[in-house]
Scaffold this motif. Structure first.
Motif, PDB file in Angstrom:
ATOM      1  N   ASN A  78       0.815  -1.219   0.000  1.00  0.00           N
ATOM      2  CA  ASN A  78       0.000   0.000   0.000  1.00  0.00           C
ATOM      3  C   ASN A  78       0.851   1.274   0.000  1.00  0.00           C
ATOM      4  O   ASN A  78       1.423   1.630  -1.025  1.00  0.00           O
ATOM      5  N   GLY A  94      -7.861  -6.207  -1.256  1.00  0.00           N
ATOM      6  CA  GLY A  94      -7.628  -4.915  -1.894  1.00  0.00           C
ATOM      7  C   GLY A  94      -6.241  -4.339  -1.695  1.00  0.00           C
ATOM      8  O   GLY A  94      -5.951  -3.242  -2.184  1.00  0.00           O
ATOM      9  N   THR A 117      -2.280  -6.527  -7.084  1.00  0.00           N
ATOM     10  CA  THR A 117      -3.256  -6.413  -6.004  1.00  0.00           C
ATOM     11  C   THR A 117      -3.692  -7.805  -5.571  1.00  0.00           C
ATOM     12  O   THR A 117      -3.544  -8.770  -6.321  1.00  0.00           O
ATOM     13  N   ARG A 120     -10.162  -8.089  -4.119  1.00  0.00           N
ATOM     14  CA  ARG A 120     -10.853  -7.178  -5.051  1.00  0.00           C
ATOM     15  C   ARG A 120     -10.026  -5.913  -5.223  1.00  0.00           C
ATOM     16  O   ARG A 120      -9.816  -5.173  -4.261  1.00  0.00           O
ATOM     17  N   PRO A 121      -9.557  -5.650  -6.432  1.00  0.00           N
ATOM     18  CA  PRO A 121      -8.673  -4.487  -6.621  1.00  0.00           C
ATOM     19  C   PRO A 121      -9.435  -3.165  -6.652  1.00  0.00           C
ATOM     20  O   PRO A 121     -10.585  -3.103  -7.065  1.00  0.00           O
ATOM     21  N   ARG A 122      -8.779  -2.116  -6.185  1.00  0.00           N
ATOM     22  CA  ARG A 122      -9.289  -0.757  -6.382  1.00  0.00           C
ATOM     23  C   ARG A 122      -8.898  -0.325  -7.792  1.00  0.00           C
ATOM     24  O   ARG A 122      -7.722  -0.469  -8.172  1.00  0.00           O
ATOM     25  N   ASP A 125      -5.731   1.614  -8.059  1.00  0.00           N
ATOM     26  CA  ASP A 125      -4.491   0.843  -7.910  1.00  0.00           C
ATOM     27  C   ASP A 125      -4.100   0.188  -9.230  1.00  0.00           C
ATOM     28  O   ASP A 125      -2.917   0.136  -9.589  1.00  0.00           O
ATOM     29  N   ARG A 234      -1.052   5.357  -2.134  1.00  0.00           N
ATOM     30  CA  ARG A 234      -0.387   4.103  -2.488  1.00  0.00           C
ATOM     31  C   ARG A 234       0.721   4.315  -3.525  1.00  0.00           C
ATOM     32  O   ARG A 234       0.717   5.312  -4.242  1.00  0.00           O
TER      33      ARG A 234
END
Ligand code: MG
Ligand code: MG
Length: 255
Positions: A78, A94, A117, A120-122, A125, A234
């Motif tokens: 992160n 995430g 990631t 569940r990816p942002r 990101d 991040r």
């Protein structure tokens, strides 16, 4: 002093690079929600061991470091930019993870990094990671005979800045050969047409680091190693070891 490698030496570096690629692929494959950073280090360690390779990370102690590095990968999660020390932290849904790994084989080093990631990816990101990969690709494309170090730096920086990301001040790539960190330094930003001329036989680790929040400042953790963003945003990191050849860049840490 920059050592030019023979074709034979570059072939040998490619073998070290293959081990790095396998270790990174294995660590990425193992990474999931609930898996600890120490476990990822263990996965990479096993790949190096099975290949008969050493780790240029393990026990490494540059001037800035208060302690020898205790692992074969850096794991930066992160808001950690680079140089994260693998610990018992368990990955959460995430998380954005950057893994950096090196190997030495038959006296030659390889160095590469990948960001991804888990869970569940942002979307932000995924965009950051994709841009770091594009910046790396642009830097590699500029790694041709006749260009200069500044052309690589400019290519990387242009991609990162166009997306509005920060580029940590003073960190970048490096020459690599029998040891992991050699001359010349390869900045992640700068004017084109400057610096050392690129010649066949030069081998460089090219490694953009991008910060989502857009600042170039960073903080160092109490551990003396981990670099973090100042705003909690991040960061992503991508790296390959690349040889300059008459026929163009050769990526020695490709799978
Ligand atoms: Mg690296
Ligand atoms: Mg490196």
């Amino acid at each position: 002093m920059v050592e030019l490698k023979t074709d034979r030496s570059i072939d040998a570096m490619r073998e070290a690079g293959r081990v790095v690629a396998r270790a990174l692929a294995a660590a990425r494959e193992a990474a999931d929600v609930g898996v600890s950073l120490l476990e990822l280090d263990g996965v990479a360690r096993e790949v190096l061991r099975a290949a008969g390779a050493g780790s240029p990370f393990l026990g490494y102690r540059p001037r800035f470091a208060p302690t020898p590095f205790p692992a074969v990968v850096c794991a930066s999660v992160n808001d950690a930019i680079v140089h994260g020390i693998p610990d018992g932290y368990r990955l959460r849904d995430g998380d954005l993870v950057s893994i950096d790994c090196g190997a030495t084989l038959d006296g030659w080093a390889g160095d590469a990094a990948v960001s991804f990631t888990v869970g569940r990816p942002r979307p932000a990101d995924l965009a950051l990671i994709a841009t770091a990969e594009r910046a790396l690709a642009a830097g590699i494309a500029a790694a041709v005979p006749g260009n200069r170090i500044g052309d690589i730096a400019h290519a990387i920086g242009s991609v990162g800045r166009a997306a509005g990301y920060g580029i940590p001040d003073g960190f970048g790539g490096h020459g690599i050969g029998r040891t992991m960190h050699e001359d010349p330094g390869v900045p992640n930003e700068g004017p084109p047409g400057r610096g050392m001329k690129l010649r066949p036989g030069m081998v460089l680790a090219i490694e953009p680091m991008l910060v989502a929040g857009g600042t170039d400042d960073y903080l160092t953790d109490a551990d003396g190693w981990t670099l973090r963003t100042v705003d909690g945003s991040r960061a992503a990191h991508a790296e390959h070891t690349v040889a300059i050849t008459p026929s163009g860049p050769r990526i020695l840490t490709a799978p």
